[in-house]
Scaffold this motif. Structure first.
Motif, PDB file in Angstrom:
ATOM      1  N   ASP A 280      67.396  22.471   9.524  1.00  0.00           N
ATOM      2  CA  ASP A 280      66.523  21.433  10.078  1.00  0.00           C
ATOM      3  C   ASP A 280      65.099  21.668   9.605  1.00  0.00           C
ATOM      4  O   ASP A 280      64.531  22.755   9.781  1.00  0.00           O
ATOM      5  CB  ASP A 280      66.583  21.447  11.603  1.00  0.00           C
ATOM      6  CG  ASP A 280      67.940  20.984  12.122  1.00  0.00           C
ATOM      7  OD1 ASP A 280      68.610  20.241  11.384  1.00  0.00           O
ATOM      8  OD2 ASP A 280      68.320  21.361  13.246  1.00  0.00           O
ATOM      9  N   ASP A 282      61.063  19.783   9.060  1.00  0.00           N
ATOM     10  CA  ASP A 282      60.131  18.712   9.383  1.00  0.00           C
ATOM     11  C   ASP A 282      59.548  18.186   8.078  1.00  0.00           C
ATOM     12  O   ASP A 282      58.706  18.842   7.445  1.00  0.00           O
ATOM     13  CB  ASP A 282      59.026  19.226  10.304  1.00  0.00           C
ATOM     14  CG  ASP A 282      58.115  18.086  10.781  1.00  0.00           C
ATOM     15  OD1 ASP A 282      58.393  16.923  10.441  1.00  0.00           O
ATOM     16  OD2 ASP A 282      57.134  18.376  11.487  1.00  0.00           O
ATOM     17  N   SER A 313      62.458  14.979  11.481  1.00  0.00           N
ATOM     18  CA  SER A 313      63.369  16.095  11.285  1.00  0.00           C
ATOM     19  C   SER A 313      64.507  15.681  10.360  1.00  0.00           C
ATOM     20  O   SER A 313      65.167  14.664  10.589  1.00  0.00           O
ATOM     21  CB  SER A 313      63.929  16.564  12.634  1.00  0.00           C
ATOM     22  OG  SER A 313      64.837  17.622  12.447  1.00  0.00           O
ATOM     23  N   THR A 422      68.731  11.656   9.429  1.00  0.00           N
ATOM     24  CA  THR A 422      68.227  12.749  10.244  1.00  0.00           C
ATOM     25  C   THR A 422      69.258  13.851  10.404  1.00  0.00           C
ATOM     26  O   THR A 422      68.918  14.983  10.662  1.00  0.00           O
ATOM     27  CB  THR A 422      67.813  12.242  11.625  1.00  0.00           C
ATOM     28  OG1 THR A 422      68.942  11.582  12.225  1.00  0.00           O
ATOM     29  CG2 THR A 422      66.678  11.258  11.496  1.00  0.00           C
TER      30      THR A 422
END
Length: 424
Positions: A280, A282, A313, A422
């Motif tokens: 994950d 950003d 994300s 995402t």
């Protein structure tokens, strides 16, 4: 007011309808039309034969019951009388009731026969009419049932073709290893599936060979380029005659650009291979870092960069995502004009958009921007670059299951939009 359909010729209308129908619908329509034509021909054949047969049968029954349309036979008393030709004197001297009395029984029999024939004809017409009506109803019902059955049979027959279509839609560089492996009899559909699998085998080998060549060639070229740079720096070290200083700088710039090109090719080959490990990340933070790192380039070209981001994300490779943002911003700064602007935005719709100013771009040539080593015009090639920036952006986005679109800005420049899922 004119009807729009009236402006279309019947052949053109038929062609438009034929093009809009699926193959399954066409096959169903062919089944239904074939059944309907065969049923209609059978109905006409049976109706004609039944009508002809009933007419002959009714005529034979009528002849048997009435003796046919003949005059009544003479009695035994009149059979012994001599027959003489008719004449005025004979007619006047013949005893009996007269011509009207002698023909009355025959006329009644003939009237009764004609009445029975009329009744028989009406019965025949009624029977034939009822047979036609109910046969037509049965034909219509069977046509509907045959259409439904044809739709089902066409679906079963075309199921392997549907699998091929779905596989072709899913096919990309990342899933070339998938195969249909159809089972069943060795018919044309099985042959189609096997041919498709064979084609995927060739494509997979071709893509693998291409990626391996790019990666190996890039790795092999990095070492001699590094050695070349060292040789230039050592061999042309100060003190150096004044006329050789520009030569040294040109050699170093050429060597640096070659190293950048090799690094870009390695990055492209890596993104084309897909993602090995994900986490994950950003994307907004990576985009701000890329813009900050390129601030000196923007200041050198007097380009104002503005960044507006919200957290986004993305599950992916942080290194590749950082290169995606960096290439977008670098491309927008390099292919700009002095005092131009670059706007980087990540909005609530989870889109990364980079818009810059610059020369007007022909909309028909925007797609060629994403091809390796391709540029649009002289203005866009009058800067340093290798023409791989947007190719790398698209490759990285595709590896993450995303899409990249570009559109020219009416006042000049380009707007590039990246959409990434995402989750993966």
């Amino acid at each position: 007011m004119l009807n729009p359909l009236s402006l279309v010729s019947p052949p053109a209308l038929r062609a438009a309808l034929r093009d809009r129908l699926t193959f399954r619908a066409k096959l169903t329509a062919a089944f239904t039309a074939l059944f309907f034509c065969a049923g209609a021909a059978l109905l006409i054949f049976v109706t004609v034969l039944a009508r002809q047969g009933t007419m002959e049968q009714f005529a034979r029954i009528t002849m048997d019951h009435t003796g046919g349309p003949t005059a009544p036979q003479p009695t035994s008393s009149t059979s012994l009388a001599p027959v003489s030709p008719p004449g005025p004197d004979r007619a006047a001297s013949t005893p009996g009731p007269g011509p009207a009395a002698s023909t009355e029984p025959w006329q009644k029999a003939e009237d009764a026969r004609l009445a029975r024939v009329e009744v028989n004809n009406r019965l025949q017409e009624t029977a034939v009419r009822q047979m036609v009506v109910w046969s037509a109803v049965g034909l219509a019902v069977m046509a509907v049932l045959s259409g439904a059955m044809g739709w089902w049979l066409a679906g079963r027959a075309l199921r392997p073709v549907r699998k091929v279509i779905l596989a072709a839609r899913r096919m990309s560089e990342e899933n070339l290893h998938e195969r249909l492996q159809l089972t069943g009899p060795q018919d044309e559909l099985r042959e189609l599936g096997d041919t498709y699998d064979t084609m995927l085998d060739r494509l997979e080998r071709s893509f693998t060979s291409q990626r391996r060549f790019v990666a190996n060639a890039s790795h092999e070229l990095r070492t001699p380029l590094a050695a070349q740079r060292t040789s230039i720096e050592v061999g042309l070290a100060d003190p150096l005659p004044a006329h050789l200083i520009p030569v040294r700088e040109d050699l170093l710039i050429t060597n640096r650009e070659a190293e950048h090109l090799i690094a870009a090719l390695l990055l492209l080959a890596r993104s084309d291979r897909g993602l090995d490990e994900t986490e994950d990340t950003d994307l907004a933070e990576l985009t701000r870092q890329a813009a900050d790192e390129l601030s000196s380039l923007a200041a050198e070209r007097t380009v104002v960069t503005t960044v507006h981001t919200t957290p986004l994300s993305v599950n992916g490779d942080p290194v590749l995502l950082k290169h995606l943002a960096s290439n977008l911003v670098r491309n927008a700064i390099q292919y700009n004009h002095p005092q131009g602007t670059v706007t980087v935005r990540i909005d609530d719709a989870r889109r990364l958009t980079v818009t810059n100013t610059g020369p007007r771009i022909d909309p028909t040539r925007v797609d060629s921007l994403f091809e390796p080593f391709r540029r649009l015009d002289r203005d866009r090639t009058a800067v340093h670059g290798h023409g791989l920036g947007l190719s790398i952006v698209r490759s990285i986005a595709t590896a993450h299951g995303g899409t990249v679109t570009a559109a020219p800005v009416p006042a000049g420049g380009l707007r590039i939009e990246v959409r990434l899922p995402t989750t993966r």
